[in-house]
Design a protein around this motif. Structure first.
Motif, PDB file in Angstrom:
ATOM      1  N   PRO A  78       0.826  -1.215   0.000  1.00 50.58           N
ATOM      2  CA  PRO A  78       0.000   0.000   0.000  1.00 50.58           C
ATOM      3  C   PRO A  78       0.856   1.260   0.000  1.00 50.58           C
TER       4      PRO A  78
ATOM      5  N   GLN B  50      -4.917   2.769   4.990  1.00 52.56           N
ATOM      6  CA  GLN B  50      -5.537   1.448   4.838  1.00 52.56           C
ATOM      7  C   GLN B  50      -5.937   0.861   6.189  1.00 52.56           C
TER       8      GLN B  50
ATOM      9  N   ARG C   3      -9.198   2.452   6.979  1.00 51.78           N
ATOM     10  CA  ARG C   3     -10.272   1.807   6.213  1.00 51.78           C
ATOM     11  C   ARG C   3     -10.648   0.466   6.837  1.00 51.78           C
TER      12      ARG C   3
ATOM     13  N   ASN D 124     -12.297   5.879   1.598  1.00 50.53           N
ATOM     14  CA  ASN D 124     -12.155   5.370   0.229  1.00 50.53           C
ATOM     15  C   ASN D 124     -11.858   6.508  -0.740  1.00 50.53           C
TER      16      ASN D 124
ATOM     17  N   SER E  16      -8.309   7.564  -0.477  1.00 46.20           N
ATOM     18  CA  SER E  16      -7.338   6.617  -1.030  1.00 46.20           C
ATOM     19  C   SER E  16      -7.492   6.430  -2.531  1.00 46.20           C
TER      20      SER E  16
ATOM     21  N   MET F  58      -7.761  -2.325  -3.669  1.00 45.59           N
ATOM     22  CA  MET F  58      -8.430  -1.597  -2.591  1.00 45.59           C
ATOM     23  C   MET F  58      -9.359  -2.520  -1.802  1.00 45.59           C
TER      24      MET F  58
ATOM     25  N   PHE G  38      -7.018  -4.685   0.396  1.00 46.04           N
ATOM     26  CA  PHE G  38      -6.477  -3.931   1.532  1.00 46.04           C
ATOM     27  C   PHE G  38      -7.505  -3.753   2.636  1.00 46.04           C
ATOM     28  N   VAL G  39      -8.720  -3.345   2.273  1.00 44.84           N
ATOM     29  CA  VAL G  39      -9.711  -3.058   3.311  1.00 44.84           C
ATOM     30  C   VAL G  39     -10.107  -4.327   4.059  1.00 44.84           C
TER      31      VAL G  39
END
Length: 304
Positions: free
Chosen positions: A65, A71, A74, A167, A170, A179, A182-183
């Motif tokens: 990331p 992240q 998130r 979001n 990012s 994405m 990562f979340v």
């Protein structure tokens, strides 16, 4: 509406309907396994599947990331929003919890102004107050019956709105798939920590053991249906544009009412109908007002 846009709307409707089906599967586990454990297992399964797909499509570098702490934020928002929502549908009718959850898109616009410095029209705050009035109408009888637990869907909506804001912050830091990875991945350690805390707390109501095979299977079903639903919504948005498919999100409430009625004997009462109407009308008003404000570039608003 062109044939391509109609097909896009169909994809989006199918995706949002499948999301409600997954919520019903979660509700079916009430009393069998705690909501925080369900959330931890569901996102662990989802993250594994999405990670394999990301590795195949983009390679190992896609897992690095650009802003790790963003992240983490998130993941924290997703973890807290999911635990609160799963807890809510354990104790409340599915349609009521979901109706309150529709407050999150409205709150997102307000939070974007407060946290990201985006220009927010004053009417957004006024409409947010109307939507909150709808939440109060739904919650009023539930507070008497459930106590503070009735506020769980409201807390969930707040964290989902904060997730949407993070979001936005990012955006451009990776593909849509990365994405998602990562979340989910950053939410797992937080959810596992919650599970461990509940396990060692000594509170009998929070204790839990290993899941049965059918609970594991249902968690896997929720993970697969959620991923499928997000993909369908993404395809629909790509074909028809975000402005065209946005109202389709309210299909979730119709499906939730049907499933709640059919499988859990949850019949929406007058309070739910009035409150949900205020929330949905508020959301549709902001959607239509947004269309007028961005009419020249309406098809440029598709989500990545």
């Amino acid at each position: 509406m062109t044939p391509l846009e109609r097909s896009g709307l169909g994809y989006a409707v199918a995706g949002f309907a499948i999301l409600s089906m997954g919520d019903a599967v979660v509700k079916s586990m009430a009393g069998e396994w705690p909501p925080y454990a369900v959330a931890a297992l569901r996102f662990s399964i989802g993250a594994c599947g999405l990670s394999l797909l990301l590795l195949r499509q983009e390679g190992p570098r896609a897992f690095i990331p650009q802003k790790p702490w963003l992240q983490v934020a998130r993941g924290l928002c997703l973890a807290l929003a999911s635990v609160c929502f799963f807890s809510a549908i354990y104790i409340m009718p599915l349609a009521e919890a979901l109706a309150i959850g529709f407050l999150s898109p409205i709150l997102t616009q307000a939070f974007a102004g407060l946290l990201l410095g985006e220009k927010v029209r004053p009417k957004v705050y006024l409409v947010s107050i109307v939507a909150l009035a709808g939440v109060v109408i739904i919650l009023r009888p539930n507070l008497v019956l459930l106590g503070w637990g009735a506020l769980l869907p409201l807390v969930s909506a707040i964290f989902f709105a904060l997730l949407m804001v993070s979001n936005r912050a990012s955006a451009g830091q990776g593909s849509a798939l990365s994405m998602q990875v990562f979340v989910a991945a950053f939410s797992i350690p937080i959810l596992i920590a919650v599970c461990i805390g509940a396990k060692v707390s000594g509170v009998p109501e929070l204790d839990f053991g290993w899941p049965t095979w059918d609970v594991v299977l249902r968690c896997a079903v929720v993970a697969v249906t959620a991923t499928t639903a997000h993909w369908l919504a993404y395809v629909g948005t790509s074909r028809a544009g975000a402005a065209q498919v946005a109202p389709a999100i309210y299909v979730q409430l119709i499906v939730a009412v049907v499933l709640g009625w059919a499988f859990f004997d949850d019949v929406p009462d007058l309070y739910t109908g009035i409150g949900a109407s205020l929330i949905i009308l508020s959301g549709l008003y902001l959607w239509r007002d947004g269309l007028k404000a961005s009419a020249p570039s309406i098809n440029a608003g598709a989500r990545p």
